[in-house]
Each structure stands twice: as structure tokens, then as C-alpha cells.
Scaffold this motif. Structure first.
Motif, PDB file in Angstrom:
ATOM      1  N   ARG A 211     -12.146   4.406   6.158  1.00 46.55           N
ATOM      2  CA  ARG A 211     -12.065   3.814   4.818  1.00 46.55           C
ATOM      3  C   ARG A 211     -11.899   4.861   3.725  1.00 46.55           C
ATOM      4  N   ARG A 212     -11.958   6.136   4.106  1.00 44.74           N
ATOM      5  CA  ARG A 212     -11.675   7.200   3.132  1.00 44.74           C
ATOM      6  C   ARG A 212     -10.298   6.991   2.498  1.00 44.74           C
ATOM      7  N   ILE A 213      -9.358   6.506   3.305  1.00 48.88           N
ATOM      8  CA  ILE A 213      -8.015   6.222   2.788  1.00 48.88           C
ATOM      9  C   ILE A 213      -7.976   4.754   2.410  1.00 48.88           C
ATOM     10  N   THR A 214      -8.039   4.495   1.134  1.00 42.07           N
ATOM     11  CA  THR A 214      -8.107   3.137   0.606  1.00 42.07           C
ATOM     12  C   THR A 214      -6.730   2.644   0.184  1.00 42.07           C
ATOM     13  N   THR A 215      -6.420   1.424   0.559  1.00 43.08           N
ATOM     14  CA  THR A 215      -5.188   0.794   0.090  1.00 43.08           C
ATOM     15  C   THR A 215      -5.416   0.213  -1.294  1.00 43.08           C
ATOM     16  N   VAL A 216      -4.596   0.594  -2.237  1.00 42.25           N
ATOM     17  CA  VAL A 216      -4.654   0.036  -3.587  1.00 42.25           C
ATOM     18  C   VAL A 216      -3.476  -0.929  -3.700  1.00 42.25           C
ATOM     19  N   ARG A 217      -3.764  -2.197  -3.566  1.00 43.71           N
ATOM     20  CA  ARG A 217      -2.720  -3.210  -3.450  1.00 43.71           C
ATOM     21  C   ARG A 217      -1.737  -3.146  -4.619  1.00 43.71           C
ATOM     22  N   GLY A 218      -0.470  -3.151  -4.272  1.00 48.74           N
ATOM     23  CA  GLY A 218       0.574  -3.130  -5.281  1.00 48.74           C
ATOM     24  C   GLY A 218       0.850  -1.769  -5.882  1.00 48.74           C
ATOM     25  N   ARG A 219       0.078  -0.746  -5.459  1.00 48.31           N
ATOM     26  CA  ARG A 219       0.242   0.596  -6.028  1.00 48.31           C
ATOM     27  C   ARG A 219       0.498   1.651  -4.962  1.00 48.31           C
ATOM     28  N   GLY A 220      -0.497   1.881  -4.102  1.00 46.06           N
ATOM     29  CA  GLY A 220      -0.347   2.929  -3.106  1.00 46.06           C
ATOM     30  C   GLY A 220      -1.648   3.152  -2.360  1.00 46.06           C
ATOM     31  N   TYR A 221      -2.079   4.425  -2.270  1.00 47.26           N
ATOM     32  CA  TYR A 221      -3.267   4.768  -1.512  1.00 47.26           C
ATOM     33  C   TYR A 221      -4.107   5.771  -2.290  1.00 47.26           C
ATOM     34  N   ARG A 222      -5.413   5.810  -1.956  1.00 48.82           N
ATOM     35  CA  ARG A 222      -6.337   6.761  -2.583  1.00 48.82           C
ATOM     36  C   ARG A 222      -7.247   7.335  -1.496  1.00 48.82           C
ATOM     37  N   TYR A 223      -7.398   8.665  -1.503  1.00 54.03           N
ATOM     38  CA  TYR A 223      -8.388   9.289  -0.607  1.00 54.03           C
ATOM     39  C   TYR A 223      -9.696   9.363  -1.392  1.00 54.03           C
ATOM     40  N   GLU A 224     -10.721   8.685  -0.893  1.00 54.69           N
ATOM     41  CA  GLU A 224     -11.972   8.583  -1.642  1.00 54.69           C
ATOM     42  C   GLU A 224     -12.724   9.902  -1.609  1.00 54.69           C
TER      43      GLU A 224
END
Length: 227
Positions: A211-224
Motif C-alpha cells: 500500500r506504499r504505492i497508492t493509486t490516486v484515481r484519475g491522477r496517478g500514483y503516490r509513494y507514501e
């Protein structure tokens, strides 16, 4: 001159690919079997491999895994009529950098090859970056999680490096395609999702929370940065 190995058992398709690549300025060799592909890979050490998964003697995924062991730095693009996503993931896990589903356009294939060959440098020039238990040496291209080295394929490393360098920030799909693949990328971005899927699973294999790599719907991804 860039050396390309085409692995294709269908003579008309193989001939068409060879002609297109030679016309594009590549030095091309052709193999019709998995065994022949491995023999030629050892002899010619190609920079890039086009690998049909439907080979007559050995399963294409196994050939891909063996080619990756012989050619750790080469770009491997699989050509497949298999449309199920899990089959594509298996090929990527075996060492492929990308895939094209048959039928495909030669213009798209050539554009993708150019894109892959341009992406040979780290996404940032910093020596290293650390986020929690994760550490990356960008110049040596090494990844450690709590001191254990993680084995990643080239595109997986580039993808993780971009996300980790921007930990806590959203990196859009367009930015990831630009930085990991190429600003002039030609084709669908589903390959990004498949690589994220594989990367999450590998992080999990080494004890990191996927879950460190989070999907940001409609945008992209975030590494927490914090989890």
C-alpha cells in the motif's frame, strides 16, 4: 548500430519484422525457436529482443526468463496474442520490459523500441534516496529494503525511483510515462498499471507494505512517505 533479435516462428511475420527493423537502421537476427533464440542471444548479445510467446519448442515465458538471465541489460518486448492480464504479468515477471498484443502496427512497434532505447539513464541525478525502510542507489541501480537487496527489472527500478524521489506527492500517469518510458511514448498506458502491479507484489515479497504505492484515481500514483 543497435542489435535486435527477433524471435518469431511464423515466417511471414518474422520476415515483415526483419524488413521493418532493417529499414529502421537496426542490425537484425531472426530465430524461430526458443532454443535458437538462446543460442543467438549468447553469440550476438543483442541490445533488444522482440519475443513471440507462442513458440513451438519452449514456452515463451520460460524463454523470456532465460533470455533475461543471459542478457541482464537488454530490452525485452514480448509479442503476444494472449489478452488476459495475468498472462501479461507473468511475462513481465519473467523479465520482459514491455509487451504488444497482436495484431499491432509496425509504426507503434518501432516507436516503442525507440522509446525504450532512449530511456537508459536514472530519472534523477541524485546519488541516493531513502524513504522509511526503502533505500535506492540511483547510480548503481540498487534497491534495499531494511538492508535486503530487492531484485527489480529495469523499468520497475525506474518507476520506483521516480515515485520514491517524489515520496508523499502525486505523480501523474503522464509524468510517469514521460520519465520512465519516454516523452514521445506511442501507445496505451496499460503497461504502467501492469508494472505498478508487479512492483507492489515485489515490495510485498521483501516485507514492505504494497500500500506504499497508492493509486490516486484519475491522477496517478503516490509513494507514501508515512504509512
Amino acid at each position: 548500430m543497435t542489435r535486435v533479435l527477433v524471435v518469431e516462428d511464423d515466417p511471414p511475420i518474422g520476415s515483415e519484422l526483419v524488413q521493418a527493423l532493417v529499414g529502421g537502421g537496426y542490425q537484425v537476427s531472426l530465430a524461430a525457436t526458443g532454443g535458437g533464440a538462446l543460442e543467438q542471444a549468447r553469440q550476438s548479445e543483442p541490445d533488444l529482443v522482440l519475443l513471440d510467446l507462442g513458440l513451438p519448442d519452449v514456452d515463451g515465458v520460460l524463454v523470456c526468463r532465460r533470455l533475461r538471465a543471459v542478457l541482464p541489460q537488454a530490452v525485452i518486448v514480448v509479442l503476444t496474442a494472449r489478452t488476459q492480464e495475468f498472462e501479461v504479468v507473468v511475462a513481465l515477471d519473467a523479465g520482459a520490459d514491455d509487451y504488444l498484443t497482436k495484431p499491432f502496427r509496425l509504426t507503434e512497434l518501432l516507436a516503442r523500441l525507440r522509446a525504450h532505447l532512449r530511456r537508459q539513464s536514472p530519472p534523477r541525478q541524485e546519488r541516493s534516496v531513502s524513504v522509511g525502510r526503502l533505500s535506492l542507489d540511483l547510480l548503481a541501480r540498487r534497491v534495499l529494503i531494511a538492508g535486503d537487496e530487492v531484485v527489480l527489472r529495469p523499468k520497475e527500478f525506474d518507476l520506483l525511483a521516480v515515485l520514491a524521489c517524489h515520496a508523499g506527492e502525486v505523480v501523474t500517469r503522464e509524468e510517469l510515462m514521460d520519465q520512465v518510458w519516454d516523452v514521445n511514448w506511442f501507445g496505451p498506458t496499460k503497461t504502467l498499471d501492469v508494472h505498478v502491479f508487479a512492483l507492489r507484489r515485489k515490495l510485498g515479497d521483501y516485507g514492505e507494505d504494497p500500500r506504499r504505492i497508492t493509486t490516486v484515481r484519475g491522477r496517478g500514483y503516490r509513494y507514501e512517505a508515512d504509512l
